[in-house]
Design a protein around this motif. Structure first.
Motif, PDB file in Angstrom:
ATOM      1  N   TRP A 126      28.350 -58.804  45.452  1.00  0.00           N
ATOM      2  CA  TRP A 126      27.363 -59.811  45.835  1.00  0.00           C
ATOM      3  C   TRP A 126      26.388 -59.993  44.678  1.00  0.00           C
ATOM      4  CZ3 TRP A 126      29.666 -57.011  49.634  1.00  0.00           C
ATOM      5  CH2 TRP A 126      29.996 -57.677  50.825  1.00  0.00           C
ATOM      6  N   ARG A 127      26.081 -61.211  44.340  1.00  0.00           N
ATOM      7  CA  ARG A 127      25.134 -61.456  43.246  1.00  0.00           C
ATOM      8  C   ARG A 127      23.736 -60.935  43.582  1.00  0.00           C
ATOM      9  NH1 ARG A 127      26.884 -64.178  39.045  1.00  0.00           N
ATOM     10  NH2 ARG A 127      28.809 -65.393  39.194  1.00  0.00           N
ATOM     11  N   GLY A 128      23.402 -60.954  44.858  1.00  0.00           N
ATOM     12  CA  GLY A 128      22.097 -60.463  45.273  1.00  0.00           C
ATOM     13  C   GLY A 128      21.895 -58.981  45.029  1.00  0.00           C
ATOM     14  N   SER A 129      22.978 -58.273  44.735  1.00  0.00           N
ATOM     15  CA  SER A 129      22.863 -56.842  44.452  1.00  0.00           C
ATOM     16  C   SER A 129      22.254 -56.577  43.080  1.00  0.00           C
ATOM     17  CB  SER A 129      24.247 -56.174  44.521  1.00  0.00           C
ATOM     18  OG  SER A 129      24.751 -56.211  45.837  1.00  0.00           O
ATOM     19  N   PHE A 130      22.331 -57.552  42.182  1.00  0.00           N
ATOM     20  CA  PHE A 130      21.796 -57.323  40.832  1.00  0.00           C
ATOM     21  C   PHE A 130      20.915 -58.466  40.334  1.00  0.00           C
ATOM     22  CE2 PHE A 130      25.958 -59.309  40.439  1.00  0.00           C
ATOM     23  CZ  PHE A 130      25.780 -60.302  39.481  1.00  0.00           C
ATOM     24  N   HIS A 188      13.614 -52.559  34.879  1.00  0.00           N
ATOM     25  CA  HIS A 188      14.341 -51.329  34.573  1.00  0.00           C
ATOM     26  C   HIS A 188      15.762 -51.537  34.056  1.00  0.00           C
ATOM     27  CE1 HIS A 188      11.085 -50.000  37.256  1.00  0.00           C
ATOM     28  NE2 HIS A 188      11.206 -48.817  36.700  1.00  0.00           N
ATOM     29  N   LEU A 189      16.357 -52.685  34.353  1.00  0.00           N
ATOM     30  CA  LEU A 189      17.742 -52.937  33.951  1.00  0.00           C
ATOM     31  C   LEU A 189      17.807 -54.118  32.982  1.00  0.00           C
ATOM     32  CD1 LEU A 189      19.657 -52.549  37.338  1.00  0.00           C
ATOM     33  CD2 LEU A 189      19.561 -50.911  35.448  1.00  0.00           C
ATOM     34  N   PRO A 190      18.834 -54.152  32.124  1.00  0.00           N
ATOM     35  CA  PRO A 190      18.988 -55.288  31.202  1.00  0.00           C
ATOM     36  C   PRO A 190      19.133 -56.604  31.949  1.00  0.00           C
ATOM     37  CG  PRO A 190      20.435 -53.458  30.582  1.00  0.00           C
ATOM     38  CD  PRO A 190      19.871 -53.111  31.919  1.00  0.00           C
ATOM     39  N   ARG A 191      18.616 -57.643  31.360  1.00  0.00           N
ATOM     40  CA  ARG A 191      18.682 -58.966  31.992  1.00  0.00           C
ATOM     41  C   ARG A 191      20.135 -59.424  32.159  1.00  0.00           C
ATOM     42  NH1 ARG A 191      14.901 -62.795  32.768  1.00  0.00           N
ATOM     43  NH2 ARG A 191      13.406 -61.556  31.548  1.00  0.00           N
ATOM     44  N   SER A 247      26.170 -58.275  32.777  1.00  0.00           N
ATOM     45  CA  SER A 247      27.559 -58.118  32.316  1.00  0.00           C
ATOM     46  C   SER A 247      27.685 -57.080  31.209  1.00  0.00           C
ATOM     47  CB  SER A 247      28.116 -59.456  31.826  1.00  0.00           C
ATOM     48  OG  SER A 247      27.444 -59.886  30.651  1.00  0.00           O
ATOM     49  N   THR A 248      26.571 -56.664  30.624  1.00  0.00           N
ATOM     50  CA  THR A 248      26.626 -55.656  29.566  1.00  0.00           C
ATOM     51  C   THR A 248      26.831 -54.252  30.112  1.00  0.00           C
ATOM     52  OG1 THR A 248      24.205 -55.361  29.565  1.00  0.00           O
ATOM     53  CG2 THR A 248      25.144 -57.013  28.056  1.00  0.00           C
ATOM     54  N   TYR A 249      26.602 -54.072  31.424  1.00  0.00           N
ATOM     55  CA  TYR A 249      26.749 -52.727  31.991  1.00  0.00           C
ATOM     56  C   TYR A 249      27.462 -52.710  33.345  1.00  0.00           C
ATOM     57  CZ  TYR A 249      22.989 -53.927  35.243  1.00  0.00           C
ATOM     58  OH  TYR A 249      22.243 -54.526  36.226  1.00  0.00           O
ATOM     59  N   SER A 250      27.886 -53.876  33.857  1.00  0.00           N
ATOM     60  CA  SER A 250      28.502 -53.925  35.188  1.00  0.00           C
ATOM     61  C   SER A 250      29.549 -55.029  35.250  1.00  0.00           C
ATOM     62  CB  SER A 250      27.432 -54.167  36.262  1.00  0.00           C
ATOM     63  OG  SER A 250      26.854 -55.453  36.103  1.00  0.00           O
ATOM     64  N   LYS A 265      25.785 -48.467  27.073  1.00  0.00           N
ATOM     65  CA  LYS A 265      24.622 -49.243  27.500  1.00  0.00           C
ATOM     66  C   LYS A 265      23.905 -48.541  28.649  1.00  0.00           C
ATOM     67  CE  LYS A 265      22.236 -53.141  27.215  1.00  0.00           C
ATOM     68  NZ  LYS A 265      21.555 -53.582  25.972  1.00  0.00           N
ATOM     69  N   ILE A 266      24.683 -48.050  29.614  1.00  0.00           N
ATOM     70  CA  ILE A 266      24.108 -47.324  30.742  1.00  0.00           C
ATOM     71  C   ILE A 266      23.412 -46.055  30.259  1.00  0.00           C
ATOM     72  CG2 ILE A 266      24.687 -45.984  32.814  1.00  0.00           C
ATOM     73  CD1 ILE A 266      26.930 -48.052  33.342  1.00  0.00           C
ATOM     74  N   ILE A 267      24.056 -45.322  29.365  1.00  0.00           N
ATOM     75  CA  ILE A 267      23.463 -44.093  28.832  1.00  0.00           C
ATOM     76  C   ILE A 267      22.145 -44.394  28.139  1.00  0.00           C
ATOM     77  CG2 ILE A 267      23.773 -42.305  27.063  1.00  0.00           C
ATOM     78  CD1 ILE A 267      26.784 -42.375  27.757  1.00  0.00           C
TER      79      ILE A 267
END
Length: 480
Positions: free
Chosen positions: A384-388, A395-398, A401-404, A437-439
């Motif tokens: 679901w797009r609403g999850s991210f 706290h997370l990259p804009r 797609s770079t980490y998920s 990226k996550i690390i």
């Protein structure tokens, strides 16, 4: 007349040199006279005494605390509080402390005392041998997913940019445990007035403060540990869910931090769910980062969860059936069979052994498992797009797609095989880059202890949230 700052003449310099020479000659004569009056035995005793004193001074110097390091200086308020300071209200105990003291009454089914212990971290974790290195096990706790409001209060009380002078504050923190207060009233035959009781009491008290009246609450913020929908009841119907806290008139200007935000609320900011890992130092963080970077992973992807039979077309059931039929690619932890308590070893081991982790929605659009997954260096797969989208923006990259990975849930319902087909398109190098990226941003998702002072250049989830709050209020004051 101004003083004469010209250099002394050569004659004066020579005169000064001769004066020093006379002093040296006089001192030498005095020393020889003193030596002629003491015996060799006394001289030996005097020499030994001086040497012993020098030795003692040397030992004390070795044992004294080291000078302030660059890492410690980073926490110096004069250097770090460039965006302002936070004032923490001392609320009536019924709004926070009494809730902790009565922790056995917070839930209709079980005691919440473990969940709120250790300043919200919960009990020390056990049974992690073989999953977490022994050197890191003291930094692991069974942390409840809804304990963030207790964690934030403890951290705020010990925050280096906290001020006891409200006149020096940029932001005002209301440490009301709204999630704990409403928890037991969400079920059974409680009334809407029961669910609103603590919220009304909090707003009555805080709105009577002179600091509130100056801004009408526009420089105030609150942190709630439950999902946003628990605080958005629209009517006074006793059958409706949650409290009206967010919809009460006095809350119209108050910023709210929550583990999940509503996409339609500009005053709500989502912050990470707490996980089980609470590093004590920068060394703890670096050691864990190295572990998840070098981990050999045997499963392409994993799913951790339980089906919800009462929900029609339950998507978790779709994923569970698919993974149980795709054992060669998907590792399953069925929480209807296994004990999936907060940070359980079986969950962490599954994430550590998998490149990707399947992440359906939780009770809302997000779930704690998102963060357990990334803590293990596994790449989340959203449905679901609403999850991210619009979540955890501080706290997370804009660019998610770079980490998920995103795969629309409607497509999966029609053809579950698409999960494997999409994920196998990612090369080993692409997977490595996403994991790296996550690390890299992982420290921003963690909550450290209040007494952790050696984090070096690292800011944790609380630090990031407070910086965001202060920047926002500083900017608003500037433009208004």
């Amino acid at each position: 007349m101004p003083p004469n700052n010209s250099p002394p003449s050569a004659a004066a310099a020579v005169d000064h040199h001769h004066h020093d020479g006379g002093k040296k000659l006089e001192f030498k004569t005095t020393l020889q006279s003193f030596k002629s009056k003491i015996s060799p035995r006394h001289c030996a005793w005097l020499t030994t005494t001086v040497l012993l004193q020098l030795l003692i001074l040397f030992i004390l110097n070795r044992a004294s605390p080291p000078p302030i390091s660059a890492h410690q200086r980073r926490r110096d308020p004069d250097e770090t509080c460039i965006h302002g300071r936070i004032y923490v209200y001392d609320l009536p105990p019924m709004l926070n402390k009494d809730l902790l003291d009565n922790c056995r009454e917070l839930d209709p089914w079980k005691s919440r005392c473990d969940a709120v212990s250790n300043a919200g971290f919960g009990p020390q974790a056990t049974g992690l041998d073989g999953v977490v290195p022994k050197t890191l096990s003291p930094a692991w706790y069974w942390t409840d997913m809804y304990s963030a409001e207790v964690i934030y209060h403890d951290r705020a009380l010990n925050f280096n940019c906290r001020t006891g002078d409200p006149n020096q504050a940029t932001a005002f923190y209301i440490p009301f445990y709204a999630g704990l207060a409403v928890g037991k009233f969400l079920w059974y035959n409680y009334t809407s007035a029961d669910r609103d009781f603590h919220s009304v009491a909090m707003l009555d008290w805080v709105s009577s403060q002179s600091t509130w009246r100056k801004s009408n609450g526009s420089d105030h913020f609150i942190m709630v540990g439950r999902l946003t929908w628990d605080f958005r009841r629209l009517t006074d119907d006793d059958g409706d869910w949650g409290t009206r806290l967010y919809n009460m008139p006095l809350m119209r200007n108050v910023l709210r931090l929550s583990v999940e935000r509503s996409p339609w609320d500009e005053l709500e900011i989502s912050v990470p769910y707490p996980t089980a890992f609470h590093p004590r130092s920068e060394s703890d963080i670096r050691q864990w980062q190295n572990l998840i970077r070098s981990r050999k992973r045997s499963s392409p992807f994993t799913f951790v969860g339980a089906t919800r039979e009462k929900i029609q077309n339950d998507f978790r059931g779709v994923l569970m059936r698919y993974c149980k039929n795709e054992r060669a690619s998907c590792r399953v932890v069925d929480c209807s069979v296994s004990k999936c308590y907060d940070g359980a070893p079986e969950i962490m081991e599954a994430f550590l052994d998998s490149d990707f982790c399947l992440q359906p929605k939780g009770d809302g659009s997000t779930r704690r498992s998102f963060f357990d997954c990334m803590l293990a260096g596994s790449i989340p797969v959203y449905f679901w797009r609403g999850s991210f989208e619009g979540q955890y923006q501080w706290h997370l990259p804009r660019d998610a797609s770079t980490y998920s990975v995103f795969i629309d849930n409607n497509i999966v319902r029609n053809d579950t095989k698409i999960i494997k087909n999409v994920l196998k398109r990612y090369s080993k190098e692409e997977v490595r880059k996403m994991r790296e990226k996550i690390i890299d941003f992982l420290p921003k998702l963690l909550y450290t202890k209040s007494n952790t002072t050696y984090l070096g250049s690292v800011d944790d989830a609380f630090d990031i949230a407070m910086e965001g709050v202060l920047k926002r209020f500083k900017y608003l004051k500037k433009i208004n």
